[in-house]
Design a protein around this motif. Structure first.
Motif, PDB file in Angstrom:
ATOM      1  N   LEU A  41       8.743 -28.310  16.191  1.00 38.14           N
ATOM      2  CA  LEU A  41       8.173 -29.850  16.594  1.00 38.14           C
ATOM      3  C   LEU A  41       9.300 -29.982  17.528  1.00 38.14           C
ATOM      4  CD1 LEU A  41       6.732 -31.685  13.724  1.00 38.14           C
ATOM      5  CD2 LEU A  41       5.399 -30.467  15.338  1.00 38.14           C
ATOM      6  N   LEU A  42      10.437 -29.833  16.646  1.00 39.36           N
ATOM      7  CA  LEU A  42      11.916 -29.877  17.943  1.00 39.36           C
ATOM      8  C   LEU A  42      12.001 -28.800  18.846  1.00 39.36           C
ATOM      9  CD1 LEU A  42      14.890 -31.282  17.631  1.00 39.36           C
ATOM     10  CD2 LEU A  42      15.697 -29.035  16.318  1.00 39.36           C
ATOM     11  N   ALA A  43      11.788 -27.909  18.920  1.00 37.95           N
ATOM     12  CA  ALA A  43      11.496 -26.864  20.264  1.00 37.95           C
ATOM     13  C   ALA A  43      10.403 -27.463  20.944  1.00 37.95           C
ATOM     14  CB  ALA A  43      11.054 -25.759  19.738  1.00 37.95           C
ATOM     15  N   ARG A  44       9.651 -27.954  20.759  1.00 37.35           N
ATOM     16  CA  ARG A  44       8.697 -28.309  21.469  1.00 37.35           C
ATOM     17  C   ARG A  44       9.056 -29.689  21.976  1.00 37.35           C
ATOM     18  NH1 ARG A  44       4.491 -26.598  17.799  1.00 37.35           N
ATOM     19  NH2 ARG A  44       4.117 -28.253  17.491  1.00 37.35           N
ATOM     20  N   ARG A  45      10.038 -30.994  21.614  1.00 39.71           N
ATOM     21  CA  ARG A  45      10.534 -31.983  21.748  1.00 39.71           C
ATOM     22  C   ARG A  45       9.757 -33.246  21.238  1.00 39.71           C
ATOM     23  NH1 ARG A  45      14.978 -31.746  25.577  1.00 39.71           N
ATOM     24  NH2 ARG A  45      15.076 -29.778  26.549  1.00 39.71           N
ATOM     25  N   ASP A  46       8.999 -32.360  20.518  1.00 39.86           N
ATOM     26  CA  ASP A  46       7.974 -33.736  19.652  1.00 39.86           C
ATOM     27  C   ASP A  46       8.824 -34.457  18.575  1.00 39.86           C
ATOM     28  OD1 ASP A  46       5.771 -35.338  18.790  1.00 39.86           O
ATOM     29  OD2 ASP A  46       4.427 -33.386  17.979  1.00 39.86           O
ATOM     30  N   LEU A  47       9.719 -35.408  18.627  1.00 42.91           N
ATOM     31  CA  LEU A  47       9.994 -36.278  17.953  1.00 42.91           C
ATOM     32  C   LEU A  47       9.652 -36.978  17.628  1.00 42.91           C
ATOM     33  CD1 LEU A  47      13.314 -37.354  21.249  1.00 42.91           C
ATOM     34  CD2 LEU A  47      13.026 -35.421  18.989  1.00 42.91           C
ATOM     35  N   ALA A  48       8.218 -37.738  17.747  1.00 45.06           N
ATOM     36  CA  ALA A  48       7.087 -38.667  17.009  1.00 45.06           C
ATOM     37  C   ALA A  48       7.319 -37.454  15.803  1.00 45.06           C
ATOM     38  CB  ALA A  48       6.434 -39.224  18.135  1.00 45.06           C
ATOM     39  N   GLY A  49       6.442 -36.633  16.540  1.00 42.71           N
ATOM     40  CA  GLY A  49       6.060 -36.002  15.162  1.00 42.71           C
ATOM     41  C   GLY A  49       7.041 -35.579  13.949  1.00 42.71           C
ATOM     42  N   LEU A  50       8.412 -35.297  14.646  1.00 46.63           N
ATOM     43  CA  LEU A  50       9.994 -34.685  13.394  1.00 46.63           C
ATOM     44  C   LEU A  50       9.849 -36.542  12.449  1.00 46.63           C
ATOM     45  CD1 LEU A  50      11.978 -32.950  15.603  1.00 46.63           C
ATOM     46  CD2 LEU A  50      11.146 -31.954  13.111  1.00 46.63           C
ATOM     47  N   MET A  51       9.602 -37.365  13.092  1.00 50.81           N
ATOM     48  CA  MET A  51      10.679 -38.512  12.584  1.00 50.81           C
ATOM     49  C   MET A  51       8.919 -38.846  11.903  1.00 50.81           C
ATOM     50  SD  MET A  51      11.261 -41.425  15.459  1.00 50.81           S
ATOM     51  CE  MET A  51      10.551 -40.936  16.128  1.00 50.81           C
ATOM     52  N   VAL A  80      26.231 -16.427   6.974  1.00 54.37           N
ATOM     53  CA  VAL A  80      25.770 -15.228   7.134  1.00 54.37           C
ATOM     54  C   VAL A  80      25.542 -14.643   6.108  1.00 54.37           C
ATOM     55  CG1 VAL A  80      27.827 -14.522   6.310  1.00 54.37           C
ATOM     56  CG2 VAL A  80      27.496 -13.256   7.830  1.00 54.37           C
ATOM     57  N   PHE A  81      24.768 -13.456   6.164  1.00 56.59           N
ATOM     58  CA  PHE A  81      23.438 -13.209   5.736  1.00 56.59           C
ATOM     59  C   PHE A  81      21.849 -14.096   5.536  1.00 56.59           C
ATOM     60  CE2 PHE A  81      27.144 -11.809   3.624  1.00 56.59           C
ATOM     61  CZ  PHE A  81      27.417 -10.505   3.676  1.00 56.59           C
ATOM     62  N   ALA A  82      21.452 -14.292   6.468  1.00 57.67           N
ATOM     63  CA  ALA A  82      20.637 -14.812   6.272  1.00 57.67           C
ATOM     64  C   ALA A  82      19.912 -14.484   7.268  1.00 57.67           C
ATOM     65  CB  ALA A  82      20.891 -16.485   7.215  1.00 57.67           C
ATOM     66  N   ARG A  83      18.235 -14.041   6.628  1.00 60.17           N
ATOM     67  CA  ARG A  83      17.017 -13.972   7.130  1.00 60.17           C
ATOM     68  C   ARG A  83      16.336 -14.659   8.568  1.00 60.17           C
ATOM     69  NH1 ARG A  83      15.577 -12.917   1.346  1.00 60.17           N
ATOM     70  NH2 ARG A  83      16.849 -14.556   1.108  1.00 60.17           N
ATOM     71  N   THR A  84      16.669 -15.634   8.198  1.00 56.34           N
ATOM     72  CA  THR A  84      15.942 -16.117   9.684  1.00 56.34           C
ATOM     73  C   THR A  84      16.806 -18.042  10.191  1.00 56.34           C
ATOM     74  OG1 THR A  84      15.071 -18.150   8.137  1.00 56.34           O
ATOM     75  CG2 THR A  84      13.849 -16.091   8.530  1.00 56.34           C
ATOM     76  N   LEU A  85      16.583 -18.097  11.239  1.00 57.13           N
ATOM     77  CA  LEU A  85      17.639 -19.276  11.946  1.00 57.13           C
ATOM     78  C   LEU A  85      17.618 -20.511  11.021  1.00 57.13           C
ATOM     79  CD1 LEU A  85      18.865 -20.954  13.989  1.00 57.13           C
ATOM     80  CD2 LEU A  85      16.358 -21.296  14.688  1.00 57.13           C
ATOM     81  N   ARG A  86      16.095 -20.794  10.239  1.00 64.70           N
ATOM     82  CA  ARG A  86      16.053 -21.574   9.230  1.00 64.70           C
ATOM     83  C   ARG A  86      16.773 -21.923   8.468  1.00 64.70           C
ATOM     84  NH1 ARG A  86      12.978 -23.136   5.178  1.00 64.70           N
ATOM     85  NH2 ARG A  86      12.357 -20.764   4.473  1.00 64.70           N
ATOM     86  N   ASP A 116      12.295 -27.255   8.531  1.00 61.77           N
ATOM     87  CA  ASP A 116      10.727 -26.767   7.588  1.00 61.77           C
ATOM     88  C   ASP A 116      10.202 -26.834   9.469  1.00 61.77           C
ATOM     89  OD1 ASP A 116      11.453 -25.641   5.365  1.00 61.77           O
ATOM     90  OD2 ASP A 116      10.789 -27.465   5.304  1.00 61.77           O
ATOM     91  N   ASN A 117      10.540 -28.213   9.825  1.00 60.22           N
ATOM     92  CA  ASN A 117       9.814 -27.831  11.645  1.00 60.22           C
ATOM     93  C   ASN A 117      10.173 -27.435  12.757  1.00 60.22           C
ATOM     94  OD1 ASN A 117       6.514 -29.654  10.384  1.00 60.22           O
ATOM     95  ND2 ASN A 117       8.139 -29.859   9.150  1.00 60.22           N
ATOM     96  N   LEU A 118      11.352 -26.973  12.824  1.00 60.64           N
ATOM     97  CA  LEU A 118      11.477 -26.699  13.824  1.00 60.64           C
ATOM     98  C   LEU A 118      11.013 -26.048  14.888  1.00 60.64           C
ATOM     99  CD1 LEU A 118      14.752 -23.715  12.671  1.00 60.64           C
ATOM    100  CD2 LEU A 118      14.913 -26.528  13.810  1.00 60.64           C
TER     101      LEU A 118
END
Length: 503
Positions: free
Chosen positions: A246-256, A214-220, A242-244
């Protein structure tokens, strides 16, 4: 040729929409709530209109539908005499909405944090003791605690400085329904006359309140607060936050690659993210969704046919008080008074007739829809047949625009659930064997069922096309991809990658 003024007589044909006709067309496309607001305005403007509170059966008869028969509607007269010389017509009735009381920021600032201390008493300054005769048992029952009360209770315990309590109260009032902080902190600092650094200090403190996030300003920031509360905000997890995108685009290789972890650790980190609550405040303030009131009801008769009727709860009667009209018309002396009364009487009668015509038209269209979609109601969505407005308009001898207005924002309660009348109009997909066409909605349902039933072998779009053609559905691969993306289903490559990671 001399130019001079002259008078000519010409005969022309033109379509003129009178105000009454415009009103009737507007009533057709109104939803029940919009119609309720319109009727309320008319009743305030026209003293000859009244609303009947007594429940009465609907004037239109109940049509019976068989598989091979067309519906038969008995037309009711537009004006039905009632008691006291009144006339009635069907109209729509709205719902009473309860609004939550809101907290006034200015009063909080003026009270010097008095309310934050949770004083025993009512909001209007009165107090109640256990021996108060006005205190009933229902006033002593515990109710659901709100997010504001929950946070104020923590503020009373954790913050001792009265000035910081005032800041905390203002921050609480800046929360939206999901628990996120909205508004400008610099404006709050200017309003309270304190440095912005002190606002940030109090914000950091209240961000540790329950519920976490609670009291957050962004989802991150919201997810980061929850991970920090679980002691799981390590550098790799911070890089993931910091790279959500990439997670939304399902770019798992880039996240790893960004987080510096292998596939097993990435699957575990994503599982922890999925376990978090992106809207932590919704568990407290329960906003009851306004239910949909169906305009039409249908049920099965004893012989297996369908019975279709208008919902009487959504169709109260609007009355024209002819007795009151006769009284005031007889007492009118001036020409202006007589004109005023006559115009309002005509307007009220026209509204009554328009409302009755609206109800009859809705029933006629809904009856034909049920007849043509009989297989859907009996067997399920896979048997939904393709249908366009022209089919219904031709069957009931109406214009397509009228059918379009009638089916907009109108709902029907069926044994399979509540549907908007527009739902039953779907595009057609050709049959591969030259048979009857298939409904696009039924094809989408079949594609979704095939993907949900796939095991270790992931179906590609081409394989889905082959399977559908084997069932007699002639569809292109790009159409399958369009339907799949519209339903939010990932591609076969992404689904295969997620299944390998155990997601």
């Amino acid at each position: 040729m001399a130019i001079s003024p002259r008078l000519d007589i010409r005969q022309t044909q033109s379509l003129v929409m009178t105000p009454q006709l415009q009103q009737a067309i507007k009533l057709l496309q109104f939803s029940s709530f919009e119609l309720t607001a319109f009727i309320d305005q008319e009743m305030e403007r026209n003293p000859l209109l009244e609303r009947e509170d007594v429940d009465r059966p609907l004037e239109a008869t109940e049509p019976r539908l068989d598989a091979a028969d067309k519906p038969v509607l008995d037309s009711a007269p537009p004006e039905t005499p009632l008691l006291d010389g009144m006339t009635a017509a069907s109209a729509s009735e709205g719902l009473d909405v309860d609004y939550d009381n809101t907290f006034n920021n200015d009063s909080a600032a003026d009270s010097d944090g008095a309310e934050a201390f949770g004083q025993w008493g009512s909001r209007n300054g009165g107090s109640h003791g256990f021996d108060d005769p006005d205190t009933g048992l229902e006033q002593t029952l515990a109710g659901e605690i709100s997010l504001r009360d929950h946070l104020v209770a923590q503020l009373n315990v954790d913050v001792a400085d009265p000035a910081e309590r005032i800041i905390g109260l203002h921050l609480i009032e800046m929360l939206d329904e999901a628990g996120y902080l909205v508004g400008d902190l610099d404006e709050l600092a200017e309003k309270l006359g304190c440095p912005p650094g002190r606002i940030e200090k109090v914000l950091k403190r209240v961000q540790g309140f329950d519920p976490a996030g609670v009291f957050a300003r962004t989802l991150r920031e919201c997810l980061g607060l929850q991970l920090a509360e679980r002691d799981r905000l390590d550098p790799a997890m911070q890089a993931l936050l910091d790279n959500l995108d990439l997670l939304a685009r399902r770019d798992l290789a880039g996240l790893m690659r960004v987080c510096g972890v292998d596939a097993e650790d990435m699957a575990e980190m994503i599982g922890e993210i999925k376990a978090l609550d992106p809207k932590p405040a919704l568990r407290f303030d329960h906003i009851v969704a306004q239910p949909i009131i169906p305009d039409v009801l249908m049920r099965r008769a004893q012989d297996g046919s369908w019975l279709v009727e208008l919902n009487s709860d959504a169709l109260p009667r609007v009355l024209v008080n002819t007795r009151y009209y006769a009284k005031v018309a007889g007492a009118a002396k001036s020409k202006d008074d007589k004109t005023y009364i006559s115009e309002h009487y005509q307007s009220a009668n026209w509204l009554v007739k328009s409302l009755h015509q609206r109800a009859t038209t809705i029933l006629k269209v809904a009856t034909e829809l049920v007849r043509q979609q009989d297989a859907f109601f009996r067997l399920g969505v896979q048997h939904l047949r393709p249908l366009v407005l022209r089919d219904i308009a031709t069957a009931i001898s109406m214009h397509e625009s009228t059918v379009s207005r009638v089916t907009s924002n109108k709902y029907i309660a069926t044994p399979r659930g509540i549907y908007e009348l527009k739902y039953f109009f779907t595009q057609s997909i050709n049959s591969a064997d030259g048979g009857d066409a298939h409904s696009a909605e039924a094809v989408r349902h079949r594609i979704k069922a095939m993907i949900e039933a796939e095991g270790r072998d992931i179906l590609s779009d081409d394989q889905i096309v082959v399977a559908l053609k084997a069932d007699g559905i002639d569809i292109a691969r790009r159409t399958v991809a369009k339907y799949r993306e519209a339903m939010g289903i990932a591609s076969s490559v992404q689904r295969r990658r997620e299944k390998a990671l155990g997601l």
